[in-house]
Design a protein around this motif. Structure first.
Motif, PDB file in Angstrom:
ATOM      1  N   THR A 150      -4.255  -0.327  -5.793  1.00  0.00           N
ATOM      2  CA  THR A 150      -3.933   0.831  -6.625  1.00  0.00           C
ATOM      3  C   THR A 150      -5.232   1.254  -7.301  1.00  0.00           C
ATOM      4  OG1 THR A 150      -3.299  -0.627  -8.443  1.00  0.00           O
ATOM      5  CG2 THR A 150      -1.521   0.219  -7.061  1.00  0.00           C
ATOM      6  N   ASP A 194       0.376   3.344  -4.527  1.00  0.00           N
ATOM      7  CA  ASP A 194       0.979   4.464  -5.243  1.00  0.00           C
ATOM      8  C   ASP A 194       1.280   5.626  -4.301  1.00  0.00           C
ATOM      9  OD1 ASP A 194       0.949   3.164  -7.705  1.00  0.00           O
ATOM     10  OD2 ASP A 194      -1.057   3.904  -8.203  1.00  0.00           O
ATOM     11  N   LYS A 195       0.462   5.794  -3.270  1.00  0.00           N
ATOM     12  CA  LYS A 195       0.654   6.901  -2.323  1.00  0.00           C
ATOM     13  C   LYS A 195       1.529   6.512  -1.133  1.00  0.00           C
ATOM     14  CE  LYS A 195      -3.603   9.309  -3.451  1.00  0.00           C
ATOM     15  NZ  LYS A 195      -4.908   9.756  -2.981  1.00  0.00           N
ATOM     16  N   SER A 196       1.599   5.221  -0.821  1.00  0.00           N
ATOM     17  CA  SER A 196       2.393   4.745   0.322  1.00  0.00           C
ATOM     18  C   SER A 196       3.259   3.550  -0.093  1.00  0.00           C
ATOM     19  CB  SER A 196       1.468   4.353   1.475  1.00  0.00           C
ATOM     20  OG  SER A 196       0.708   5.447   1.918  1.00  0.00           O
ATOM     21  N   ASN A 202      -2.098   5.383   5.855  1.00  0.00           N
ATOM     22  CA  ASN A 202      -0.809   5.685   5.242  1.00  0.00           C
ATOM     23  C   ASN A 202       0.297   5.375   6.250  1.00  0.00           C
ATOM     24  OD1 ASN A 202      -0.618   7.916   7.017  1.00  0.00           O
ATOM     25  ND2 ASN A 202      -1.794   9.169   5.608  1.00  0.00           N
ATOM     26  N   ASP A 240      -3.132   2.556  -0.332  1.00  0.00           N
ATOM     27  CA  ASP A 240      -2.914   2.869  -1.740  1.00  0.00           C
ATOM     28  C   ASP A 240      -1.409   2.755  -1.996  1.00  0.00           C
ATOM     29  OD1 ASP A 240      -2.346   4.161  -4.185  1.00  0.00           O
ATOM     30  OD2 ASP A 240      -4.154   5.400  -4.019  1.00  0.00           O
TER      31      ASP A 240
END
Length: 106
Positions: free
Chosen positions: A27, A59-61, A7, A57
């Motif tokens: 993703t 969507d998360k980062s 991340n 990812d």
């Protein structure tokens, strides 16, 4: 070998652990990303001494994806000594990733 998910807080140090690092931008909802994962795991098992493979990812980062202009998944960015050298967009055959590795490993 499992591919580590990184991340924003671990990104910069992770891409400098080996001379050549592939970062797979994915993703969870992307079918081609699921197909690419075993290809990269196989490559990691074969070339793990010369190559680090990580994933982000999107969507998360999203900030990392935006920083490197990732517009679609999967996108694999090849880093050499922490610097982006190549961008492989979309699902590609294993040979394309092997050729990219060969270009950047000394």
């Amino acid at each position: 070998m499992s591919i580590e998910t990184i991340n924003a807080s671990t990104f910069q140090s992770a891409i400098r652990e080996k001379d050549v690092t592939f970062v797979d931008f994915v993703t969870k909802w992307c079918p081609p990303c699921k197909v690419l994962l075993p290809i990269l795991e196989e490559l990691s098992n074969e070339e793990g001494d010369r190559l680090s493979i990580l994933k982000v990812d999107c969507d998360k980062s999203p900030e990392i994806a935006a920083e490197f202009g990732v517009m679609s998944t999967p996108t694999v960015i090849v880093f050499r000594n922490g610097e982006p050298m190549d961008k492989l967009i979309g699902l590609r055959p294993k040979g394309v990733y092997q050729a990219a590795l060969a270009r950047y490993v000394e």
